[in-house]
Design an enzyme around this catalytic site. Sequence first.
Site, PDB file in Angstrom:
ATOM      1  N   CYS A 175       0.873  -1.175   0.000  1.00  0.00           N
ATOM      2  CA  CYS A 175       0.000   0.000   0.000  1.00  0.00           C
ATOM      3  C   CYS A 175       0.906   1.220   0.000  1.00  0.00           C
ATOM      4  CB  CYS A 175      -0.960  -0.026   1.187  1.00  0.00           C
ATOM      5  SG  CYS A 175      -0.147  -0.052   2.806  1.00  0.00           S
ATOM      6  N   LYS A 176       0.592   2.246   0.768  1.00  0.00           N
ATOM      7  CA  LYS A 176       1.462   3.427   0.814  1.00  0.00           C
ATOM      8  C   LYS A 176       2.543   3.273   1.882  1.00  0.00           C
ATOM      9  CE  LYS A 176       1.635   8.404   1.100  1.00  0.00           C
ATOM     10  NZ  LYS A 176       0.905   9.665   1.298  1.00  0.00           N
TER      11      LYS A 176
END
Length: 112
Positions: free
Chosen positions: A74-75
Amino acid sequence: MATYEEVKDVPNQPDKYLFDVRNKSELEETGVLPASINIPLPELENALNLPDDAFTKTYGRPKPAIDAVMIFSCKAGGRAARASNMARTLGFTNAKAYAGSWTEWQEKEGAQ
């Protein structure tokens, strides 16, 4: 947990899956990890429960086998951890999170 080196090698490992669970707008802002399949976290459970042919048609790759190596990114790692836990709950035995996710990827790729 998956490492940067393992994620970097995914394009050379056709039996491994790399799922990016960020939203499409985030990918447009930052870019994508090589060989990753984007399935935003809110859609992941439904995607992993799709019949094999529907998964292939939707994501352009065969649905992972129950024992396939699945790496989630994800981030910054939080959603990736939730995604890998969800996949394990659904019976996928080799699901793991890339803890550094896009943040670490960008730092290491930018440094090269």
